[in-house]
Design an enzyme around this catalytic site. Structure first.
Site, PDB file in Angstrom:
ATOM      1  N   LEU A   1      -5.916  -9.751   3.800  1.00  0.00           N
ATOM      2  CA  LEU A   1      -6.948 -10.500   4.336  1.00  0.00           C
ATOM      3  C   LEU A   1      -7.834 -10.737   3.113  1.00  0.00           C
ATOM      4  O   LEU A   1      -8.215  -9.753   2.533  1.00  0.00           O
ATOM      5  CB  LEU A   1      -7.680  -9.760   5.507  1.00  0.00           C
ATOM      6  CG  LEU A   1      -6.757  -9.404   6.554  1.00  0.00           C
ATOM      7  CD1 LEU A   1      -7.422  -8.586   7.474  1.00  0.00           C
ATOM      8  CD2 LEU A   1      -6.216 -10.548   7.374  1.00  0.00           C
TER       9      LEU A   1
ATOM     10  N   ASN B   1     -10.610   7.917   9.413  1.00  0.00           N
ATOM     11  CA  ASN B   1     -11.120   9.005   8.722  1.00  0.00           C
ATOM     12  C   ASN B   1     -11.155  10.266   9.485  1.00  0.00           C
ATOM     13  O   ASN B   1     -11.701  10.187  10.590  1.00  0.00           O
ATOM     14  CB  ASN B   1     -12.388   8.607   8.038  1.00  0.00           C
ATOM     15  CG  ASN B   1     -12.244   7.452   6.916  1.00  0.00           C
ATOM     16  OD1 ASN B   1     -11.218   7.673   6.227  1.00  0.00           O
ATOM     17  ND2 ASN B   1     -13.131   6.886   6.810  1.00  0.00           N
TER      18      ASN B   1
ATOM     19  N   GLY C   1      -8.507   4.734   1.040  1.00  0.00           N
ATOM     20  CA  GLY C   1      -9.765   4.630   0.227  1.00  0.00           C
ATOM     21  C   GLY C   1      -9.744   3.648  -0.914  1.00  0.00           C
ATOM     22  O   GLY C   1     -10.381   3.857  -1.871  1.00  0.00           O
TER      23      GLY C   1
ATOM     24  N   LYS D   1       0.731  -1.071  -0.088  1.00  0.00           N
ATOM     25  CA  LYS D   1       0.017  -0.004   0.123  1.00  0.00           C
ATOM     26  C   LYS D   1       0.942   1.145   0.191  1.00  0.00           C
ATOM     27  O   LYS D   1       1.977   1.081   0.381  1.00  0.00           O
ATOM     28  CB  LYS D   1      -0.938   0.079   1.357  1.00  0.00           C
ATOM     29  CG  LYS D   1      -1.972  -1.021   1.279  1.00  0.00           C
ATOM     30  CD  LYS D   1      -3.072  -0.945   2.628  1.00  0.00           C
ATOM     31  CE  LYS D   1      -3.791  -1.921   2.505  1.00  0.00           C
ATOM     32  NZ  LYS D   1      -4.916  -1.844   3.668  1.00  0.00           N
TER      33      LYS D   1
ATOM     34  N   ARG E   1     -12.875  13.103   9.231  1.00  0.00           N
ATOM     35  CA  ARG E   1     -14.121  13.970   8.846  1.00  0.00           C
ATOM     36  C   ARG E   1     -15.590  13.212   9.373  1.00  0.00           C
ATOM     37  O   ARG E   1     -15.434  12.086   9.700  1.00  0.00           O
ATOM     38  CB  ARG E   1     -14.021  13.950   7.239  1.00  0.00           C
ATOM     39  CG  ARG E   1     -14.204  12.485   6.689  1.00  0.00           C
ATOM     40  CD  ARG E   1     -14.641  12.575   4.935  1.00  0.00           C
ATOM     41  NE  ARG E   1     -14.959  11.210   4.696  1.00  0.00           N
ATOM     42  CZ  ARG E   1     -14.098  10.014   4.351  1.00  0.00           C
ATOM     43  NH1 ARG E   1     -12.667  10.277   4.537  1.00  0.00           N
ATOM     44  NH2 ARG E   1     -14.662   9.136   4.269  1.00  0.00           N
TER      45      ARG E   1
ATOM     46  N   LYS F   1      -0.137  -8.228   5.797  1.00  0.00           N
ATOM     47  CA  LYS F   1      -0.881  -9.326   5.503  1.00  0.00           C
ATOM     48  C   LYS F   1      -2.146  -8.830   4.576  1.00  0.00           C
ATOM     49  O   LYS F   1      -2.725  -7.990   5.102  1.00  0.00           O
ATOM     50  CB  LYS F   1      -1.404 -10.109   6.765  1.00  0.00           C
ATOM     51  CG  LYS F   1      -2.026 -11.537   6.660  1.00  0.00           C
ATOM     52  CD  LYS F   1      -1.198 -12.374   6.276  1.00  0.00           C
ATOM     53  CE  LYS F   1      -1.818 -13.917   6.162  1.00  0.00           C
ATOM     54  NZ  LYS F   1      -1.020 -14.706   5.377  1.00  0.00           N
TER      55      LYS F   1
ATOM     56  N   GLU G   1     -11.405   2.791  10.547  1.00  0.00           N
ATOM     57  CA  GLU G   1     -11.775   1.788   9.753  1.00  0.00           C
ATOM     58  C   GLU G   1     -11.079   0.439  10.158  1.00  0.00           C
ATOM     59  O   GLU G   1      -9.786   0.489  10.165  1.00  0.00           O
ATOM     60  CB  GLU G   1     -11.539   2.038   8.257  1.00  0.00           C
ATOM     61  CG  GLU G   1     -12.331   3.113   7.703  1.00  0.00           C
ATOM     62  CD  GLU G   1     -11.910   3.386   6.236  1.00  0.00           C
ATOM     63  OE1 GLU G   1     -12.519   4.288   5.580  1.00  0.00           O
ATOM     64  OE2 GLU G   1     -11.176   2.542   5.731  1.00  0.00           O
TER      65      GLU G   1
ATOM     66  N   GLU H   1      -7.500   2.382   8.572  1.00  0.00           N
ATOM     67  CA  GLU H   1      -7.111   3.643   8.242  1.00  0.00           C
ATOM     68  C   GLU H   1      -8.032   4.444   9.443  1.00  0.00           C
ATOM     69  O   GLU H   1      -8.994   3.934   9.907  1.00  0.00           O
ATOM     70  CB  GLU H   1      -7.732   4.118   7.059  1.00  0.00           C
ATOM     71  CG  GLU H   1      -6.711   3.616   5.803  1.00  0.00           C
ATOM     72  CD  GLU H   1      -7.181   3.622   4.414  1.00  0.00           C
ATOM     73  OE1 GLU H   1      -8.175   4.851   4.308  1.00  0.00           O
ATOM     74  OE2 GLU H   1      -7.060   2.967   3.461  1.00  0.00           O
TER      75      GLU H   1
HETATM   76  C1  MV4 Z   1      -6.740  -4.458   2.905  1.00  0.00           C
HETATM   77  C2  MV4 Z   1      -7.668  -5.390   2.378  1.00  0.00           C
HETATM   78  C3  MV4 Z   1      -7.172  -6.549   2.595  1.00  0.00           C
HETATM   79  N1  MV4 Z   1      -6.146  -6.763   3.505  1.00  0.00           N
HETATM   80  N2  MV4 Z   1      -5.757  -4.510   3.620  1.00  0.00           N
HETATM   81  C4  MV4 Z   1      -9.270  -0.916   0.356  1.00  0.00           C
HETATM   82  C5  MV4 Z   1      -9.700   0.305   0.800  1.00  0.00           C
HETATM   83  C6  MV4 Z   1      -8.570   0.645   1.708  1.00  0.00           C
HETATM   84  N3  MV4 Z   1      -9.479   1.467   2.990  1.00  0.00           N
HETATM   85  C7  MV4 Z   1      -8.034  -0.344   2.365  1.00  0.00           C
HETATM   86  N4  MV4 Z   1      -8.717  -1.593   1.524  1.00  0.00           N
HETATM   87  C8  MV4 Z   1      -8.303  -2.844   1.763  1.00  0.00           C
HETATM   88  N5  MV4 Z   1      -7.210  -2.885   2.481  1.00  0.00           N
HETATM   89  C9  MV4 Z   1      -5.257  -5.998   3.864  1.00  0.00           C
HETATM   90  N6  MV4 Z   1      -4.390  -5.922   4.758  1.00  0.00           N
HETATM   91  C10 MV4 Z   1      -8.691  -5.202   1.587  1.00  0.00           C
HETATM   92  C11 MV4 Z   1      -9.242  -3.854   1.099  1.00  0.00           C
HETATM   93  C12 MV4 Z   1     -10.242  -3.947   0.473  1.00  0.00           C
HETATM   94  C13 MV4 Z   1     -11.494  -3.282   0.895  1.00  0.00           C
HETATM   95  C14 MV4 Z   1     -11.386  -2.782   2.088  1.00  0.00           C
HETATM   96  C15 MV4 Z   1     -12.604  -2.235   2.686  1.00  0.00           C
HETATM   97  C16 MV4 Z   1     -13.897  -1.974   1.938  1.00  0.00           C
HETATM   98  C17 MV4 Z   1     -13.980  -2.556   0.638  1.00  0.00           C
HETATM   99  C18 MV4 Z   1     -12.723  -3.110   0.151  1.00  0.00           C
HETATM  100  C19 MV4 Z   1     -12.598  -3.592  -1.164  1.00  0.00           C
HETATM  101  C20 MV4 Z   1     -11.253  -4.154  -1.654  1.00  0.00           C
HETATM  102  C21 MV4 Z   1     -10.498  -3.993  -1.102  1.00  0.00           C
END
Ligand code: MV4
Length: 461
Positions: A215, A301, A176, A170, A303, A213, A287, A299
């Site tokens: 998920l 937010n 987001g 990332k 706001r 990792k 989140e 994360e």
């Molecule tokens: C992740 C994840 C799986 N594993 N992190 C997408 C938005 C951003 N806020 C972080 N996101 C994700 N982070 C790890 N370690 C999967 C996502 C993700 C996701 C997260 C929340 C809501 C929708 C999503 C859709 C695709 C991937």
């Protein structure tokens, strides 16, 4: 006699400029009026007909339709605040709401930014420093270092092996859903890092990356907090926002289905405690990904969020009023023991979009019928005759319901959707109606991938 916080709070500002548009501009204006504050509405050329302009104490057009020249134009907004005599600026969501430089400029102009400090915004805007702050505060995080990836290939490989594949790369400047890449196995690691780094450099101006990792089937659970300037912080409950498509949430609910209060409670308390540790002020959202009974922070937010109403209906707290009062310097008038979660709430985002392509649908609303009745709330700025412009986000209304149980809230939403008619433009209402007939959703058996899979199956059928 020294002034008490309550005495000084009343003096901090009496007029709020609302630096936003659409349903949230209308929502914030209502909260201000209820608190006895005057309001300044602003608009772009495309939004001159906005209904919240007519009910504001002042209404100023600050620039052309393109957001970059109006709702994102910091100097124009600060000038409007000065001309209209505003003492505070509410940024709403999107636009400048998480821009630390803007929060700083507002304060430097001698005005109050209705939100956390510029420093809190900056810390949370950098996803690595956010993770570090949360790990130090005892909030459970996704396995992986709270530092930027180093350059040496061998060290990177060791970190990935330690975490265990699959991993996700990332960008520190992302969030987001922007700037991330999944790495299923070791031989794809370095290429994924090189690609993500280049994207990050271009999109966020920083090549800084981190690794976690990955998920595979989590739910997206978030925790709402509210804090004052006097060392008080409470969490107001949790929401499930897993029902999303391409990182755009479509349906949100509170509380999350099937998560027992004693499982979520320590996480909520850790969030409130973390707020105290970082000196957070105002409203915020933590989140989490939730998988196999465990929570992992991703994360924060800084706001007010689109989906705040589901928490308002289950907690009984007016989150926008509480946010404004915190910015005024008032002492939080509720303790953790006062916070309860009553019943169940759903929110549907009604978007002006093509039902097949999801592209924004602009045009005039020729006919509008909105539902009403016990446990039904509609947050919107539109009316019959309203022109939906192609320049902005396609959200035109939020349909929110509240009922004693999840099943009753679903039934109430079906009724509310049946009573919603929008003509003249395309909307996602037909699709929302179909979703509320879905069996797995009714069982609460969904994750962040559910909606996209459901859409794929539906298209194939
Ligand atoms: C992740 C994840 C799986 N594993 N992190 C997408 C938005 C951003 N806020 C972080 N996101 C994700 N982070 C790890 N370690 C999967 C996502 C993700 C996701 C997260 C929340 C809501 C929708 C999503 C859709 C695709 C991937």
């Amino acid at each position: 006699m020294p002034e008490t916080p309550e005495q000084s709070a009343a003096d901090r500002f009496d007029t709020v400029l609302i630096a936003n548009r659409g349903e949230i501009a209308a929502r914030i204006q209502r909260a201000c009026r209820e608190l006895g504050l005057k309001t300044v509405a602003i608009c772009s050329e495309a939004d001159r007909q906005a209904p919240y302009g007519k009910t504001a104490d002042s209404f100023l057009c600050i620039g052309p339709s393109t957001a970059a020249k109006s709702y994102l134009n910091q100097d124009a907004i600060l000038l409007a605040a000065r001309l209209a005599g505003a003492g505070a600026i509410h940024p709403g969501y999107g636009f400048l709401s998480e821009n630390a430089a803007f929060a700083d400029a507002v304060e430097k102009a001698g005005l109050t930014f209705i939100g956390p400090t510029a420093s809190s915004i900056a810390t949370m805007g950098d996803k690595i420093s956010a993770k570090r702050a949360m790990m130090m505060a005892g909030v459970p995080c996704v396995p992986g270092p709270d530092t930027a990836l180093p350059d040496e290939p061998a060290t990177i490989e060791r970190i990935a092996l330690e975490i265990g594949y699959p991993v996700i790369i990332k960008a520190a400047g992302g969030g987001g859903g922007r700037g991330m890449r999944v790495v299923p196995k070791a031989d794809l690691l370095h290429e994924a890092i090189a690609l993500t780094r280049e994207e990050a450099r271009k999109a966020f101006g920083s090549p800084s990356l981190y690794m976690e990792k990955f998920l595979e089937h989590p739910r997206h659970i978030e925790i709402q907090v509210i804090c004052d300037d006097h060392g008080n912080a409470v969490w107001l409950g949790h929401r499930d926002c897993s029902m999303q498509r391409r990182h755009q949430k479509v349906v949100e609910e509170a509380p999350a289905a099937g998560i027992a209060p004693d499982i979520i409670q320590p996480v909520g308390l850790a969030c409130a405690e973390a707020c105290l540790q970082i000196g957070y002020r105002g409203v915020g959202t933590f989140e989490f990904l939730y998988e196999d009974g465990a929570f992992y922070f991703i994360e924060m937010n800084t706001r007010l969020q689109v989906e705040h109403p589901v928490t308002e209906l289950t907690s009984g707290v007016d989150i926008v009023q509480a946010q404004i009062r915190a910015a005024q310097g008032h002492v939080l008038d509720l303790t953790q023991g006062d916070v309860t979660c009553e019943g169940h709430s759903f929110e549907c985002r009604i978007n002006a979009e093509d039902p097949e392509t999801f592209l924004p649908s602009a045009g005039v609303v020729t006919h509008l019928a909105l539902p009403a009745g016990p446990g039904i709330r509609v947050d919107t700025h539109i009316h019959a005759g309203y022109k939906v412009s192609p320049y902005y986000d396609s959200l035109i209304a939020k349909l929110i319901v509240h009922a004693p149980t999840r099943a009753e809230a679903m039934a109430r939403m079906r009724e509310a959707l049946a009573g919603t008619e929008v003509e003249g433009i395309s909307t996602n209402i037909p699709f929302l109606r179909a979703l509320f007939e879905d069996g797995a959703f009714a069982q609460g058996e969904t994750d962040i991938h559910y909606l996209e899979q459901w859409l794929k199956l539906r298209r194939a059928a």
